[in-house]
Write a protein that holds these residues in place. Sequence first.
Motif, PDB file in Angstrom:
ATOM      1  N   GLY A 148       0.797  -1.219   0.000  1.00 19.88           N
ATOM      2  CA  GLY A 148       0.000   0.000   0.000  1.00 19.88           C
ATOM      3  C   GLY A 148       0.829   1.269   0.000  1.00 19.88           C
ATOM      4  N   GLY A 149       2.142   1.132   0.199  1.00 20.53           N
ATOM      5  CA  GLY A 149       3.033   2.277   0.126  1.00 20.53           C
ATOM      6  C   GLY A 149       3.344   2.625  -1.323  1.00 20.53           C
ATOM      7  N   ARG A 150       4.197   3.616  -1.509  1.00 22.25           N
ATOM      8  CA  ARG A 150       4.464   4.079  -2.867  1.00 22.25           C
ATOM      9  C   ARG A 150       5.954   4.119  -3.165  1.00 22.25           C
ATOM     10  NH1 ARG A 150      -0.045   8.924  -2.828  1.00 22.25           N
ATOM     11  NH2 ARG A 150      -1.830   7.562  -3.263  1.00 22.25           N
ATOM     12  N   VAL A 151       6.268   3.682  -4.382  1.00 26.65           N
ATOM     13  CA  VAL A 151       7.607   3.825  -4.953  1.00 26.65           C
ATOM     14  C   VAL A 151       7.494   4.879  -6.046  1.00 26.65           C
ATOM     15  CG1 VAL A 151       9.386   2.709  -6.333  1.00 26.65           C
ATOM     16  CG2 VAL A 151       8.295   1.450  -4.463  1.00 26.65           C
ATOM     17  N   ALA A 152       8.348   5.900  -5.980  1.00 16.03           N
ATOM     18  CA  ALA A 152       8.253   6.990  -6.959  1.00 16.03           C
ATOM     19  C   ALA A 152       9.651   7.393  -7.422  1.00 16.03           C
ATOM     20  CB  ALA A 152       7.526   8.192  -6.364  1.00 16.03           C
ATOM     21  N   THR A 153       9.780   7.597  -8.726  1.00 15.56           N
ATOM     22  CA  THR A 153      11.066   7.991  -9.314  1.00 15.56           C
ATOM     23  C   THR A 153      10.872   9.160 -10.266  1.00 15.56           C
ATOM     24  OG1 THR A 153      10.834   6.442 -11.174  1.00 15.56           O
ATOM     25  CG2 THR A 153      11.952   5.623  -9.180  1.00 15.56           C
ATOM     26  N   ALA A 154      11.930   9.948 -10.419  1.00 13.52           N
ATOM     27  CA  ALA A 154      11.994  10.982 -11.448  1.00 13.52           C
ATOM     28  C   ALA A 154      13.246  10.697 -12.267  1.00 13.52           C
ATOM     29  CB  ALA A 154      12.056  12.371 -10.829  1.00 13.52           C
ATOM     30  N   SER A 155      13.080  10.544 -13.582  1.00  9.04           N
ATOM     31  CA  SER A 155      14.185  10.096 -14.435  1.00  9.04           C
ATOM     32  C   SER A 155      14.201  10.878 -15.743  1.00  9.04           C
ATOM     33  CB  SER A 155      14.055   8.605 -14.753  1.00  9.04           C
ATOM     34  OG  SER A 155      13.891   7.839 -13.566  1.00  9.04           O
ATOM     35  N   TRP A 156      15.403  11.198 -16.214  1.00  5.12           N
ATOM     36  CA  TRP A 156      15.530  11.865 -17.508  1.00  5.12           C
ATOM     37  C   TRP A 156      15.002  10.961 -18.615  1.00  5.12           C
ATOM     38  CZ3 TRP A 156      16.096  16.446 -15.991  1.00  5.12           C
ATOM     39  CH2 TRP A 156      17.073  16.861 -15.087  1.00  5.12           C
ATOM     40  N   THR A 157      14.403  11.543 -19.630  1.00  2.00           N
ATOM     41  CA  THR A 157      13.860  10.771 -20.749  1.00  2.00           C
ATOM     42  C   THR A 157      14.910  10.622 -21.851  1.00  2.00           C
ATOM     43  OG1 THR A 157      13.026  12.710 -21.917  1.00  2.00           O
ATOM     44  CG2 THR A 157      11.564  11.703 -20.283  1.00  2.00           C
ATOM     45  N   PRO A 158      14.833   9.552 -22.630  1.00  2.00           N
ATOM     46  CA  PRO A 158      15.817   9.352 -23.704  1.00  2.00           C
ATOM     47  C   PRO A 158      15.716  10.398 -24.806  1.00  2.00           C
ATOM     48  CG  PRO A 158      14.114   7.649 -23.763  1.00  2.00           C
ATOM     49  CD  PRO A 158      13.919   8.405 -22.486  1.00  2.00           C
ATOM     50  N   ALA A 159      14.515  10.935 -25.036  1.00  4.35           N
ATOM     51  CA  ALA A 159      14.333  11.899 -26.117  1.00  4.35           C
ATOM     52  C   ALA A 159      14.559  13.335 -25.672  1.00  4.35           C
ATOM     53  CB  ALA A 159      12.923  11.766 -26.706  1.00  4.35           C
ATOM     54  N   GLY A 160      14.733  13.560 -24.373  1.00  2.00           N
ATOM     55  CA  GLY A 160      14.930  14.905 -23.856  1.00  2.00           C
ATOM     56  C   GLY A 160      16.370  15.365 -23.965  1.00  2.00           C
ATOM     57  N   PHE A 161      16.637  16.575 -23.446  1.00  2.30           N
ATOM     58  CA  PHE A 161      17.967  17.155 -23.589  1.00  2.30           C
ATOM     59  C   PHE A 161      19.048  16.309 -22.932  1.00  2.30           C
ATOM     60  CE2 PHE A 161      21.524  19.697 -22.147  1.00  2.30           C
ATOM     61  CZ  PHE A 161      21.935  20.274 -23.339  1.00  2.30           C
ATOM     62  N   VAL A 162      18.816  15.853 -21.692  1.00  2.00           N
ATOM     63  CA  VAL A 162      19.844  15.071 -21.008  1.00  2.00           C
ATOM     64  C   VAL A 162      20.073  13.742 -21.716  1.00  2.00           C
ATOM     65  CG1 VAL A 162      20.545  13.993 -18.842  1.00  2.00           C
ATOM     66  CG2 VAL A 162      19.369  16.203 -18.808  1.00  2.00           C
ATOM     67  N   GLY A 163      18.996  13.152 -22.243  1.00  2.00           N
ATOM     68  CA  GLY A 163      19.166  11.944 -23.040  1.00  2.00           C
ATOM     69  C   GLY A 163      20.086  12.201 -24.226  1.00  2.00           C
ATOM     70  N   GLY A 164      19.907  13.347 -24.867  1.00  2.00           N
ATOM     71  CA  GLY A 164      20.780  13.710 -25.977  1.00  2.00           C
ATOM     72  C   GLY A 164      22.209  13.935 -25.540  1.00  2.00           C
ATOM     73  N   MET A 165      22.383  14.558 -24.371  1.00  2.00           N
ATOM     74  CA  MET A 165      23.734  14.791 -23.862  1.00  2.00           C
ATOM     75  C   MET A 165      24.440  13.474 -23.572  1.00  2.00           C
ATOM     76  SD  MET A 165      24.995  16.948 -20.509  1.00  2.00           S
ATOM     77  CE  MET A 165      24.118  15.875 -19.381  1.00  2.00           C
ATOM     78  N   LEU A 166      23.735  12.530 -22.975  1.00  2.00           N
ATOM     79  CA  LEU A 166      24.353  11.239 -22.669  1.00  2.00           C
ATOM     80  C   LEU A 166      24.710  10.478 -23.944  1.00  2.00           C
ATOM     81  CD1 LEU A 166      22.169  10.152 -19.612  1.00  2.00           C
ATOM     82  CD2 LEU A 166      24.497  11.073 -19.595  1.00  2.00           C
ATOM     83  N   LYS A 167      23.940  10.691 -25.007  1.00  2.00           N
ATOM     84  CA  LYS A 167      24.287  10.077 -26.291  1.00  2.00           C
ATOM     85  C   LYS A 167      25.572  10.686 -26.843  1.00  2.00           C
ATOM     86  CE  LYS A 167      19.513   8.927 -27.498  1.00  2.00           C
ATOM     87  NZ  LYS A 167      18.340   9.308 -28.325  1.00  2.00           N
ATOM     88  N   VAL A 168      25.734  11.994 -26.689  1.00  2.00           N
ATOM     89  CA  VAL A 168      26.975  12.642 -27.111  1.00  2.00           C
ATOM     90  C   VAL A 168      28.148  12.076 -26.321  1.00  2.00           C
ATOM     91  CG1 VAL A 168      28.254  14.814 -27.170  1.00  2.00           C
ATOM     92  CG2 VAL A 168      25.862  14.766 -27.886  1.00  2.00           C
ATOM     93  N   VAL A 169      27.976  11.950 -25.002  1.00  2.00           N
ATOM     94  CA  VAL A 169      29.030  11.369 -24.170  1.00  2.00           C
ATOM     95  C   VAL A 169      29.381   9.971 -24.668  1.00  2.00           C
ATOM     96  CG1 VAL A 169      29.622  10.558 -21.851  1.00  2.00           C
ATOM     97  CG2 VAL A 169      28.408  12.730 -22.136  1.00  2.00           C
ATOM     98  N   GLY A 170      28.351   9.187 -25.001  1.00  2.00           N
ATOM     99  CA  GLY A 170      28.569   7.816 -25.449  1.00  2.00           C
ATOM    100  C   GLY A 170      29.343   7.724 -26.759  1.00  2.00           C
ATOM    101  N   ARG A 171      29.253   8.754 -27.591  1.00  2.00           N
ATOM    102  CA  ARG A 171      30.010   8.734 -28.852  1.00  2.00           C
ATOM    103  C   ARG A 171      31.511   8.868 -28.584  1.00  2.00           C
ATOM    104  NH1 ARG A 171      26.001  12.361 -31.103  1.00  2.00           N
ATOM    105  NH2 ARG A 171      27.539  14.055 -31.195  1.00  2.00           N
ATOM    106  N   TYR A 172      31.865   9.583 -27.553  1.00  2.00           N
ATOM    107  CA  TYR A 172      33.280   9.805 -27.250  1.00  2.00           C
ATOM    108  C   TYR A 172      33.825   8.826 -26.213  1.00  2.00           C
ATOM    109  CZ  TYR A 172      33.055  14.051 -29.985  1.00  2.00           C
ATOM    110  OH  TYR A 172      32.918  14.935 -31.031  1.00  2.00           O
ATOM    111  N   ALA A 173      32.937   8.281 -25.383  1.00  2.00           N
ATOM    112  CA  ALA A 173      33.342   7.297 -24.381  1.00  2.00           C
ATOM    113  C   ALA A 173      32.275   6.216 -24.333  1.00  2.00           C
ATOM    114  CB  ALA A 173      33.510   7.953 -23.001  1.00  2.00           C
TER     115      ALA A 173
END
Length: 267
Positions: free
Chosen positions: A137-162
């Motif tokens: 009856g309790g709650r689990v809640a998360t806030a996460s960056w989306t793959p299509a959003g800006f941070v998702g894009g930034m992590l893709k850029v990081v992945g190209r170099y590392a």
Amino acid sequence: MSELEALKERQRKTWASGDYARIAWLTVPLADALCDAAELRPGSTVLDVATGTGHVALAAARRFCHVTGIDYVPALLDRARRRAGAEDLEIDFREADAENLPFPDASFDYVLSAIGVMFTADHQRAADELLRVCRRGGRVATASWTPAGFVGGMLKVVGRYAPPPPGALPPTRWGTEETMLDLLDEGCQEVTFTNATVTQRFLSPEHYADFFLEHYGPTVKAAERLGEEERRAFHRDLIILAEQSNRATDGTLVHDWDYLITVATRA
């Protein structure tokens, strides 16, 4: 050391590099948004998983909850303790692993994580731990960056170099409804989603790139592995990414970062 254990150790070193406390400024609004979405009840018990510098833990304590925050980077916990002390808030901060929470089953009314548990090595194990320590009856809640959003894009850029190591899953999987339904499928009776954005402001696109290359663990570590020419290209690609999302017309940078809030009721 197993592949996932090696990945976890690499991640720990990544988050301990740079100065994440400065990057954490940018995610302060997500803490209140997450606590509001979870509808925290005053007097309830709350666990903030991968607390970092303590945003969610502090927000929950301000709502008169009994709060515990865990992280596996001691330096971040030290900063969280200082912040709690400055506000005279009683929060139990502990060094612990999100994939192996040191609490009995059903220990908390709410189990929360903002931009934290999404970066674990073993996503399913981490999700199972969130559910395990949450009462029925309790709650689990998360806030996460989306793959299509800006941070998702930034992590893709990081992945190209590392490129990520073998076995690593994209952290932005936690920012999709499909993945969250899959991760939480076994233990929840209801799951709801809210798409949200947080607006960020920098002096310029160049300032954003410089700031992240100096302070953000993933970009710091990626740049360390590059030669001078590649570092310049990495810097340029971060600037281009920021320019593409910029709403400002005065030379500054104003853009929105998308994230997904998931709230699941424990079965």
